[in-house]
Write a protein that holds these residues in place. Structure first.
Motif, short mmCIF file in Angstrom:
data_model
loop_
_atom_site.label_atom_id
_atom_site.label_comp_id
_atom_site.label_asym_id
_atom_site.label_seq_id
_atom_site.Cartn_x
_atom_site.Cartn_y
_atom_site.Cartn_z
N CYS A 155 32.22 -8.17 -8.35
CA CYS A 155 30.80 -8.50 -8.36
C CYS A 155 30.35 -8.49 -9.82
CB CYS A 155 30.06 -7.42 -7.58
SG CYS A 155 28.33 -7.80 -7.24
N LEU A 156 29.43 -9.34 -10.18
CA LEU A 156 28.86 -9.23 -11.52
C LEU A 156 28.07 -7.92 -11.61
CD1 LEU A 156 27.68 -12.86 -12.34
CD2 LEU A 156 29.53 -11.57 -13.44
N PRO A 157 28.11 -7.25 -12.76
CA PRO A 157 27.50 -5.92 -12.85
C PRO A 157 26.02 -5.92 -12.48
CG PRO A 157 28.15 -6.73 -15.04
CD PRO A 157 28.73 -7.66 -14.03
N GLU A 158 25.31 -6.98 -12.82
CA GLU A 158 23.87 -7.01 -12.53
C GLU A 158 23.59 -7.30 -11.06
OE1 GLU A 158 25.61 -8.94 -14.53
OE2 GLU A 158 24.92 -11.02 -14.60
N HIS A 159 24.62 -7.60 -10.28
CA HIS A 159 24.41 -7.90 -8.86
C HIS A 159 24.84 -6.77 -7.93
CE1 HIS A 159 24.63 -12.47 -9.95
NE2 HIS A 159 23.49 -11.92 -10.30
N VAL A 160 25.46 -5.72 -8.48
CA VAL A 160 25.90 -4.61 -7.62
C VAL A 160 24.68 -3.85 -7.10
CG1 VAL A 160 27.28 -2.51 -7.47
CG2 VAL A 160 28.01 -4.35 -9.00
N VAL A 161 24.65 -3.59 -5.80
CA VAL A 161 23.55 -2.83 -5.20
C VAL A 161 24.07 -1.47 -4.73
CG1 VAL A 161 21.69 -2.84 -3.50
CG2 VAL A 161 22.57 -5.01 -4.37
N TYR A 162 23.40 -0.40 -5.18
CA TYR A 162 23.80 0.97 -4.82
C TYR A 162 22.91 1.51 -3.71
CZ TYR A 162 26.38 0.54 -9.18
OH TYR A 162 27.25 0.12 -10.16
N ARG A 163 23.22 2.75 -3.30
CA ARG A 163 22.39 3.41 -2.28
C ARG A 163 21.15 4.06 -2.89
NH1 ARG A 163 27.06 6.86 1.02
NH2 ARG A 163 28.06 5.08 2.02
N ALA A 227 18.20 -0.98 -2.82
CA ALA A 227 19.26 -0.11 -2.30
C ALA A 227 19.82 -0.75 -1.04
CB ALA A 227 18.69 1.27 -1.96
N MET A 228 21.12 -0.51 -0.81
CA MET A 228 21.74 -1.13 0.38
C MET A 228 22.90 -0.26 0.86
SD MET A 228 22.50 -5.17 1.03
CE MET A 228 23.61 -5.54 -0.32
N ILE A 229 23.12 -0.29 2.18
CA ILE A 229 24.24 0.44 2.79
C ILE A 229 24.65 -0.34 4.03
CG2 ILE A 229 22.76 1.91 4.27
CD1 ILE A 229 24.66 4.26 3.61
N ASP A 230 25.89 -0.15 4.49
CA ASP A 230 26.25 -0.79 5.75
C ASP A 230 26.00 0.19 6.90
OD1 ASP A 230 28.51 0.88 5.25
OD2 ASP A 230 29.77 -0.42 6.47
N ILE A 231 25.77 -0.35 8.07
CA ILE A 231 25.47 0.49 9.23
C ILE A 231 26.78 0.77 9.97
CG2 ILE A 231 24.10 0.75 11.33
CD1 ILE A 231 22.11 -1.24 10.06
N SER A 232 27.41 1.88 9.60
CA SER A 232 28.69 2.22 10.21
C SER A 232 28.56 3.44 11.12
CB SER A 232 29.75 2.47 9.14
OG SER A 232 29.30 3.43 8.21
N ASP A 233 27.73 4.39 10.75
CA ASP A 233 27.63 5.64 11.51
C ASP A 233 26.35 5.74 12.33
OD1 ASP A 233 30.07 6.68 10.59
OD2 ASP A 233 29.15 7.27 8.71
N GLY A 234 25.60 4.69 12.39
CA GLY A 234 24.29 4.74 13.06
C GLY A 234 23.21 4.74 12.00
N ILE A 235 22.16 4.00 12.25
CA ILE A 235 21.16 3.78 11.21
C ILE A 235 20.50 5.08 10.77
CG2 ILE A 235 19.19 3.31 12.74
CD1 ILE A 235 18.56 0.94 10.87
N ALA A 236 20.35 6.04 11.68
CA ALA A 236 19.71 7.30 11.31
C ALA A 236 20.52 8.00 10.22
CB ALA A 236 19.60 8.20 12.54
N LYS A 237 21.82 8.04 10.40
CA LYS A 237 22.67 8.71 9.42
C LYS A 237 22.82 7.87 8.14
CE LYS A 237 27.22 10.81 8.98
NZ LYS A 237 28.58 10.89 9.53
#
Lengths: 350, 350
Positions: A155-163, A227-237
């Motif tokens: 990914c280009l550095p300016e496009h990486v999205v963290y939590r 901020a971004m995350i994938d929904i793997s463990d349930g959205i609450a977690k």
């Protein structure tokens, strides 16, 4: 609960995966070395290279009897899913996956046809996503199948999205609909597959999830997502990770959580609460992200442009710590309720 | 034996790890994509980046009951060894390791003190080699511990050494002495550890191997080495990889195989053949490499300069296929005899 305060005679049943990860993290370097932009604690590690594009790395392990059984996943679906869960992590950083490593711990009595089907599934999603298998390890496992996939992307550095970038007042969005995988697993575990052609897409959501890679990439490139995350463990977690790392709380509107009509129908027929599946079921492998309310229209246009997966606003980041669910009856604190390895809550759905 | 010709009802007991790897390899792309310099089939995959230094990637899985037991490895030694076996792969390419990913499948009854000791061992070799832990996965395993480490490193492209470059007439070299790890394992399995302070370095060779990283790197940088591999499965099996990929055979001089006096003594006392340990024992994590006879003196000077680990010439690459062992009695074909996962030969030593 920090592991440092835990007596050594406690065992992992008394703890949770988050505690163990925290413990391992505490063993890591207190300052990141110069080549590491992000270490433990996000969907991927981010490594600077001597070129322009940082490297994204993620790894996930699936264990027979814990994450799957031969009742719930065919060998081909398992091969697909073992890679898909890693694709989801790369997607959640806004990246593009390219190279996979596959470690298999195989029972001696495993048939060659099993390996063949597993590899067909692995290859199918590799082909779909442009990933190449570049190595791995194959070992004997005494009594159950263990699969670890490590996936590299960039990914280009300016496009990486963290939590960690969500801000107070941000909209919280999800892609697609939630609870499909949990509904599919419910069907598979209750052996109602035969009658369930109506719920094919729920079964598929559990068995052959396809993370919204193009959407994640477009969101990263847009610069609109905080901020971004994938929904793997349930959205609450999963939302809790964004909140903790961003120093915000969140309030979700129960009525806005996107649940498909089929999942609503199935839940009604089975006497289940569809919101439980959507909030705590996990394994939807959709994206959860935060963005400014000023960019609502841009987010909608963008996601509509790259995919037919809609994005839905489900709540807001707030100053008050904790995750809250607003229903017609008022605002309640939302417990994690997602699936915790080791420490099992009664709310667990798999 | 190619897997394509094997009936699907055969199971993995009938096959070997090499067959499964070959099978998986056949599922891979027939032509490598442009970013991949080397895929499956060497100690590491080699990925081109958009910078100057290609990325080296390796992954190894250790399974309780197969690769270790709590009788043969303490938690701390296990943490060390799980990373060491990967360091060895990077070393065998001439590279420098930098970033590790650790996936643990942990039994629920595992004590926190176990994890603490494991991480202390992992951290000890990380510190020694400049490796940083950047991520991983922690999951529940129903009944045995499973550890997968993925290790990244790098190397200038002109310094990477593959398995495939050995030429007819090349000298074959090994670093250090062989059979130490097998002798150490023999002691541990026969519970003679109490009396074995004399054999401390053999126990250590099994429990806390330290791959000759500086030697590997110097050999890569020298440009003198045509092919290299680490000795993980026993020299007979590891040399076969070099021979197959280089299109040569090899003849080893039994009298030249470097075996320490202590291993000779232990073998004599126990009625064992020390050459079996040296050729087939495996897990020595030394380097085996091929170089031109014209460069003998340079190799000796170079290895002496960077380390106190000597390099020893043990044979030659020849035109005739197969691996041959020359003893006082003549020349015999050397069977693999190394440890094959799944298909077990009677000669197996662990």
């Amino acid at each position: 609960m920090g592991l440092k305060t835990i007596a050594n005679n406690k065992n992992l049943n008394d703890l949770g995966e988050a505690d163990i990860i925290q413990f391992i993290q505490e063993k890591g370097p207190s300052r990141l070395p110069s080549h590491l932009k992000k270490g433990i604690g996000d969907d991927c590690a981010v490594l600077k290279t001597d070129g322009d594009r940082p490297l994204l790395v993620t790894t996930d392990t699936l264990v027979e009897g814990i994450h799957f059984t031969n009742q719930t996943l065919s060998p081909k679906a398992l091969g697909w899913k073992a890679l898909a869960v890693n694709v989801s992590d790369i997607s959640a950083m806004g990246g593009t996956p390219h190279t996979a490593f596959l470690s298999l711990g195989i029972k001696p009595e495993t048939n060659v046809s099993f390996i063949e089907s597993f590899m067909a599934g692995f290859q199918a999603i590799s082909d779909k996503t442009g990933i190449v298998l570049a190595g791995g390890d194959t070992v004997e496992s005494p009594s159950f199948l263990v699969i670890t996939v490590t996936l590299l992307g960039d990914c280009l550095p300016e496009h990486v999205v963290y939590r960690c970038g969500a801000r107070e007042g941000d909209d919280l969005w999800v892609t697609g609909t939630l609870g499909n995988a949990a509904a599919g697993l419910f069907l598979l575990q209750n052996k109602q597959v035969a009658q369930s052609s109506e719920f094919k897409s729920q079964i598929r959501a559990h068995q052959k999830p396809m993370p919204p890679l193009e959407v994640g990439k477009a969101l990263g490139e847009s610069g609109l997502v905080h901020a971004m995350i994938d929904i793997s463990d349930g959205i609450a977690k999963d939302l809790a990770h964004i909140c903790e790392q961003s120093g915000v709380g969140a309030v979700l509107q129960a009525a806005e959580i996107p649940i498909s009509p089929r999942v609503m129908k199935l839940a009604a027929e089975m006497g289940k609460n569809p919101l439980d599946w959507a909030l705590h079921g996990g394994e939807d492998y959709e994206l959860l992200f935060a963005a400014s309310p000023a960019d609502r229209q841009k987010i909608i246009s963008l996601t509509a442009k790259v995919s037919n997966i809609p994005a839905t606003r489900i709540g807001k980041a707030i100053r008050q710590q904790g995750i809250w669910l607003e229903t017609a009856k008022g605002r309640d604190r939302l417990g994690p309720g997602g699936y915790f390895h080791f420490s099992r809550s009664p709310a667990e759905t798999r």
